[in-house]
Design a protein around this motif. Structure first.
Motif, PDB file in Angstrom:
ATOM      1  N   LYS A   1       0.788  -1.233   0.000  1.00 13.79           N
ATOM      2  CA  LYS A   1       0.000   0.000   0.000  1.00 13.79           C
ATOM      3  C   LYS A   1       0.820   1.283   0.000  1.00 13.79           C
ATOM      4  CE  LYS A   1      -4.107  -1.915   0.206  1.00 13.79           C
ATOM      5  NZ  LYS A   1      -5.136  -1.725  -0.855  1.00 13.79           N
ATOM      6  N   ASP A   2       2.061   1.228   0.474  1.00 13.44           N
ATOM      7  CA  ASP A   2       2.838   2.464   0.569  1.00 13.44           C
ATOM      8  C   ASP A   2       3.121   3.008  -0.830  1.00 13.44           C
ATOM      9  OD1 ASP A   2       4.851   4.466   1.004  1.00 13.44           O
ATOM     10  OD2 ASP A   2       5.246   3.551   2.950  1.00 13.44           O
ATOM     11  N   VAL A   3       2.849   4.296  -1.020  1.00 12.50           N
ATOM     12  CA  VAL A   3       3.020   4.929  -2.324  1.00 12.50           C
ATOM     13  C   VAL A   3       4.472   4.923  -2.779  1.00 12.50           C
ATOM     14  CG1 VAL A   3       3.358   7.238  -1.370  1.00 12.50           C
ATOM     15  CG2 VAL A   3       2.357   6.978  -3.658  1.00 12.50           C
ATOM     16  N   ALA A   4       5.412   4.749  -1.832  1.00  9.88           N
ATOM     17  CA  ALA A   4       6.830   4.738  -2.197  1.00  9.88           C
ATOM     18  C   ALA A   4       7.165   3.594  -3.155  1.00  9.88           C
ATOM     19  CB  ALA A   4       7.690   4.633  -0.939  1.00  9.88           C
ATOM     20  N   ARG A   5       6.368   2.528  -3.129  1.00  9.51           N
ATOM     21  CA  ARG A   5       6.620   1.389  -4.018  1.00  9.51           C
ATOM     22  C   ARG A   5       6.505   1.803  -5.478  1.00  9.51           C
ATOM     23  NH1 ARG A   5       3.043  -2.300  -6.171  1.00  9.51           N
ATOM     24  NH2 ARG A   5       1.378  -1.330  -4.952  1.00  9.51           N
ATOM     25  N   VAL A   6       5.590   2.705  -5.777  1.00 13.49           N
ATOM     26  CA  VAL A   6       5.415   3.174  -7.150  1.00 13.49           C
ATOM     27  C   VAL A   6       6.642   3.962  -7.604  1.00 13.49           C
ATOM     28  CG1 VAL A   6       3.966   4.549  -8.687  1.00 13.49           C
ATOM     29  CG2 VAL A   6       2.921   3.249  -6.820  1.00 13.49           C
TER      30      VAL A   6
END
Length: 286
Positions: free
Chosen positions: A135-140
């Protein structure tokens, strides 16, 4: 902290430590009244863990017995910050506030019934880590390259180390010494906490120190050294029972943190200098 490091009776320092943590917890009351958001709840839960740790230490428990409280204090504080930085993706459900309350419950059970509480605490950490990885946007940002890839990579690695600590506590239960204890503690405090510090350094340090910090691939050097040191210490040293690997991993970890300081110092500039630079130079740097 000074009293705890001095020859003064340890109870005096611990009493002040408890008072400080209670004061920090009280700060979240006006913060909640101002915003009433999930991030404040999670950070307040982390502060409550700090109060619990200080109180238990004052009551005579050893650090190894309250390492769960100390760990969750930092874990929840950092996750509250992540929630503030990722509002567009991670505030659409109430998972993290619920998980924070589950951590608090597991800590209480761990204090009263360690054999049951430690595996329960580990299970909550694993579930939280898996959810955060997805869920963490940092993955994108990992697909964008540059600074975004660096931040995303460090955060994802941090969540993996947090899950590893949870797995250790699930299968090992109460730990006070030995390789399992060493692995769990370093997975949390170095793999997760220091990994998060390295990952956020390019965006947090300029705001805190009021400087301009240029991005460079040199930031990958302390990051890679940190991850390598943990693989050597935990995977080889603790996993295979090799004390030499533990020592080597610890040494590389120190080098990693020193290299971070070196990278920050060599890439930091005053904001006044940035404003006084020629407009063409500013465009080139951008």
């Amino acid at each position: 902290s000074i009293l705890l490091a001095s020859p003064a009776p340890v109870q005096i320092g611990l009493a002040l430590l408890l008072a400080a943590q209670i004061g920090m917890l009280a700060i979240y009351i006006p913060l909640w009244r101002r915003s009433e958001d999930d991030a404040t709840v999670i950070q307040a839960a982390g502060s409550l863990c700090a109060v619990g740790a200080a109180g238990l230490l004052l009551a005579g428990l050893e650090v190894r017995s309250v390492i769960g409280w100390l760990s969750c204090y930092l874990v929840l504080t950092i996750l509250g910050e992540r929630l503030e930085l990722s509002r567009l993706t991670m505030t659409r459900n109430r998972f993290l506030p619920t998980a924070a309350l589950c951590l608090l419950g597991a800590l209480v059970i761990q204090t009263v019934r360690p054999q049951l509480g430690w595996p329960l605490l580990g299970a909550v950490l694993v579930v939280m880590s898996v959810w955060l990885i997805g869920k963490d946007v940092a993955r994108v940002g990992m697909r964008r390259g540059g600074q975004a890839a660096y931040i995303g990579g460090m955060l994802m690695a941090g969540y993996v180390w947090l899950a590893i600590a949870g797995v250790v506590w699930i299968f090992s239960g109460p730990l006070g010494t030995g390789t399992g204890y060493d692995a769990a503690v370093h997975a949390v405090f170095l793999g997760f906490v220091m990994g998060m510090i390295l990952g956020h350094a390019p965006i947090i340090l300029p705001a805190v120190l009021r400087i301009r910090l240029d991005w460079s691939n040199w930031f990958w050097v302390p990051a890679v050294l940190l991850e390598a040191s943990l693989v050597i210490r935990l995977g080889i040293g603790d996993g295979l029972g090799l004390p030499l690997a533990v020592q080597i991993g610890g040494t590389i970890n120190v080098i990693a943190l020193l290299s971070l300081i070196a990278v920050v110092v060599t890439h930091a500039h005053s904001r006044d200098g940035a404003h006084s630079a020629h407009p063409h130079d500013r465009r080139s740097r951008a």
